[in-house]
Design a protein around this motif. Structure first.
Motif, short mmCIF file in Angstrom:
data_model
loop_
_atom_site.label_atom_id
_atom_site.label_comp_id
_atom_site.label_asym_id
_atom_site.label_seq_id
_atom_site.Cartn_x
_atom_site.Cartn_y
_atom_site.Cartn_z
N GLU A 100 -42.20 -27.47 58.00
CA GLU A 100 -42.60 -28.34 59.11
C GLU A 100 -41.96 -29.73 59.03
O GLU A 100 -42.02 -30.49 59.99
N MET A 101 -41.38 -30.06 57.88
CA MET A 101 -40.82 -31.41 57.71
C MET A 101 -39.32 -31.32 57.49
O MET A 101 -38.80 -31.64 56.40
N GLN A 102 -38.61 -30.91 58.52
CA GLN A 102 -37.17 -30.75 58.43
C GLN A 102 -36.44 -32.08 58.24
O GLN A 102 -35.26 -32.10 57.87
N GLU A 103 -37.14 -33.19 58.50
CA GLU A 103 -36.50 -34.49 58.34
C GLU A 103 -36.34 -34.90 56.88
O GLU A 103 -35.65 -35.87 56.57
N HIS A 104 -37.00 -34.16 55.97
CA HIS A 104 -36.93 -34.47 54.54
C HIS A 104 -36.23 -33.34 53.78
O HIS A 104 -36.25 -32.18 54.19
N GLU A 105 -35.63 -33.71 52.65
CA GLU A 105 -35.11 -32.72 51.70
C GLU A 105 -36.17 -32.49 50.63
O GLU A 105 -36.84 -33.43 50.20
N PHE A 106 -36.29 -31.24 50.20
CA PHE A 106 -37.28 -30.90 49.18
C PHE A 106 -36.61 -30.24 47.98
O PHE A 106 -35.62 -29.50 48.11
N ILE A 107 -37.18 -30.50 46.84
CA ILE A 107 -36.87 -29.79 45.59
C ILE A 107 -38.18 -29.17 45.12
O ILE A 107 -39.24 -29.79 45.21
N ILE A 108 -38.12 -27.95 44.64
CA ILE A 108 -39.28 -27.32 44.00
C ILE A 108 -39.07 -27.31 42.49
O ILE A 108 -38.07 -26.77 42.01
N TYR A 109 -39.96 -27.94 41.76
CA TYR A 109 -40.01 -27.80 40.31
C TYR A 109 -41.05 -26.71 40.05
O TYR A 109 -42.26 -26.95 40.13
N ALA A 110 -40.59 -25.49 39.79
CA ALA A 110 -41.46 -24.32 39.73
C ALA A 110 -41.74 -23.96 38.27
O ALA A 110 -40.81 -23.63 37.52
N ILE A 111 -43.00 -24.00 37.88
CA ILE A 111 -43.42 -23.61 36.53
C ILE A 111 -44.01 -22.21 36.62
O ILE A 111 -45.05 -21.99 37.24
N GLY A 112 -43.30 -21.25 36.02
CA GLY A 112 -43.74 -19.87 36.04
C GLY A 112 -44.19 -19.41 34.67
O GLY A 112 -43.93 -20.07 33.66
N GLU A 119 -36.37 -24.04 37.86
CA GLU A 119 -37.26 -23.03 37.30
C GLU A 119 -37.51 -23.28 35.81
O GLU A 119 -36.57 -23.43 35.04
N VAL A 120 -38.77 -23.32 35.44
CA VAL A 120 -39.19 -23.48 34.05
C VAL A 120 -40.23 -22.41 33.75
O VAL A 120 -41.15 -22.20 34.54
N PHE A 121 -40.08 -21.74 32.62
CA PHE A 121 -40.99 -20.64 32.29
C PHE A 121 -41.63 -20.90 30.93
O PHE A 121 -40.99 -21.34 29.98
N LEU A 122 -42.92 -20.58 30.85
CA LEU A 122 -43.70 -20.93 29.68
C LEU A 122 -43.44 -20.02 28.48
O LEU A 122 -43.95 -20.28 27.40
N ASP A 123 -42.65 -18.97 28.68
CA ASP A 123 -42.31 -18.11 27.54
C ASP A 123 -40.88 -18.32 27.05
O ASP A 123 -40.37 -17.52 26.27
N GLU A 124 -40.24 -19.41 27.47
CA GLU A 124 -38.85 -19.65 27.09
C GLU A 124 -38.67 -19.82 25.59
O GLU A 124 -37.60 -19.56 25.04
N TYR A 125 -39.72 -20.29 24.90
CA TYR A 125 -39.62 -20.53 23.46
C TYR A 125 -39.25 -19.26 22.70
O TYR A 125 -38.67 -19.33 21.60
#
Length: 476
Positions: free
Chosen positions: A28-40, A62-68
């Motif tokens: 709905e807000m095409q006037e703005h650019e968005f980034i998603i910082y997604a924690i999976g 993308e960041v995942f909690l099992d990356e370790y």
């Protein structure tokens, strides 16, 4: 403006209320650019999106909690931490109010911490746990304390170690890990920070931990305090906190969020999207619908038990559970086994569907969650003129009965959490009284039409973004 939305366990990997909310905000807000910082949760989710990404969504971090699991590490390294650094880490683990998040961020972002798993296999970590064991947990087996704390702080350290995309404004969609990342973004870039809390994250984690078998009794408080500590970081750092209804605001204030920061912007739906729904054929069957993900917090098992009682009394009822079944496959299998063991015949699990193809055919809608925010599922059902039976969680009561100054009338029944007999009795009342169904459906429709418009929800955030982030267009 470039806006970074920080989402945990939702968009773009999971369908449902919060994810739909995020998607609406971006589209709905095409006037703005968005980034998603997604924690999976798991790396296997990487790139597997449930949504077609809008063109103004320019990046998904993308960041995942099992990356370790995939990090190389060695045991026994010494990090030569200062006494101040050690004390701050102890404050984090023990949930002390003395925790200095800025200094913690600086430490974990420094060259000392190139590998999270390696620190948690170091002599310094061993010494920290040894101090905690002597100071607070002298009666707890040391090995259990060592591995419990490790599993508790590892995902936090992992998320903090990732680079955060630069933006004009940061908007966390929950507290928890997402809230900490928002706090870190403000610390790093000195940009405005917003928090929207749909449900109360720390309270939801507390409920899960109390019931969890994987946390032993004497460690439950440690875990619970940890999640409250994470939430407090963004309560303190945010410029504005948005919640969806009055009761959530009251809880946030109880938890330490300054009241002057909090603003209420309710969810909303586009009524016109539900004006031409296809009705059911006139076959004397009463259809009950539930728009819901099949996960434990939605308490599908209580829903099944309730319907079992209804089915025993009425032969012309059907239950349609409308929602994805792949988020927690073990829980879904348990639900299927429960249906089979109970001898219930008329339950259909549809999987992920376009709910508008079903809503017109439903006579009653149902929600039996043990925790909620302000469910879009209820707003969609009310916009379709359907009466509800819901549990008394989150903003459900306000949607069904109305808040202060609301004169639209009752749109359904409010039942106690997990009380399947009470839920069944309310369903039966609606099943047996067509006029009551129609009256309550009309009441709910009028409430949504006047108080929960999609246009008002979008306008609220549009104004908020401009007032907090400024009107300047992002320039690389």
């Amino acid at each position: 403006m470039r806006i970074c939305l920080i989402a945990e366990g939702s968009y773009p990997y999971v369908n449902g209320g919060v994810s739909s909310w995020i998607h609406s905000l971006i589209t709905e807000m095409q006037e703005h650019e968005f980034i998603i910082y997604a924690i999976g949760a798991e790396m296997k989710q990487k790139g597997k999106y449930k949504y077609t990404l809008p063109p103004n969504l320019i990046e998904v971090k993308e960041v995942f909690l099992d990356e370790y699991v995939y990090e190389d590490k060695k045991w026994g390294k010494s990090y030569k931490l200062s006494m101040e650094e050690k004390n701050n880490l102890v404050s984090l683990i023990s949930g002390s109010k003395d925790l200095n998040w800025g200094k913690l961020f600086d430490l974990l972002s420094s060259k000392k911490f190139e590998n999270v798993g390696q620190f948690l296999s170091s002599k310094d970590y061993f010494d920290l746990i040894e101090f905690l064991a002597e100071d607070q947990y002298s009666r707890v087996p040391f090995t259990e304390l060592f591995w419990t704390v490790r599993s508790m702080i590892l995902p936090l350290f992992l998320t903090i170690r990732h680079d955060i995309p630069e933006a004009d404004l940061y908007h966390a969609v929950s507290t928890g890990y997402a809230g900490v990342i928002g706090t870190l973004a403000k610390h790093t870039y000195q940009k405005p920070l917003l928090l929207t809390e749909h449900g109360i994250y720390s309270r939801e984690r507390e409920e899960e931990i109390i019931k969890a078998d994987w946390v032993k009794g004497y460690f439950k408080d440690l875990w619970i305090n940890h999640f409250y500590t994470l939430s407090n970081s963004i309560y303190e750092a945010s410029d504005q906190v948005i919640t969806l209804f009055d009761r959530n605001k009251e809880i946030e204030v109880e938890l330490g969020c300054p009241e002057e920061k909090i603003r209420i912007i309710p969810n909303g739906v586009e009524i016109s999207n539900y004006s031409n729904l296809q009705p059911a054929v006139n076959d004397n069957v009463l259809r009950i619908g539930a728009i819901v993900r099949l996960v434990p917090i939605k308490d599908i098992k209580t829903m099944i038990q309730s319907f079992g009682l209804v089915e025993k009394e009425l032969s012309n009822v059907e239950l349609f559970i409308l929602g994805p079944t792949d988020e927690d496959e073990i829980y879904y299998k348990e639900c299927l086994q429960m249906v089979s063991a109970s001898g219930i015949k008329r339950i259909t699990f549809t999987g992920m569907v376009d709910v508008k193809e079903y809503l017109g055919k439903m006579d009653i809608m149902l929600l039996t969650s043990i925790s909620e925010g302000q469910p879009l599922a209820i707003l969609e059902g009310l916009a379709s003129k359907k009466p509800f039976v819901v549990t008394n969680v989150g903003g459900c009561k306000e949607l069904i009965v109305g808040g202060r100054g609301d004169t639209y009338g009752q749109a359904g029944f409010i039942a106690s959490v997990m009380n399947y007999e009470e839920i069944a009795s309310y369903i039966l009342q609606l099943c047996k009284n067509k006029r009551l169904r129609e009256t309550m459906g009309a009441n709910g429709f009028n409430r949504v039409q006047n108080k929960y418009k999609r246009s008002s929800f979008i306008a609220g955030y549009r104004d908020l973004y401009l007032s907090v982030g400024g009107s300047a267009t992002w320039q690389a």
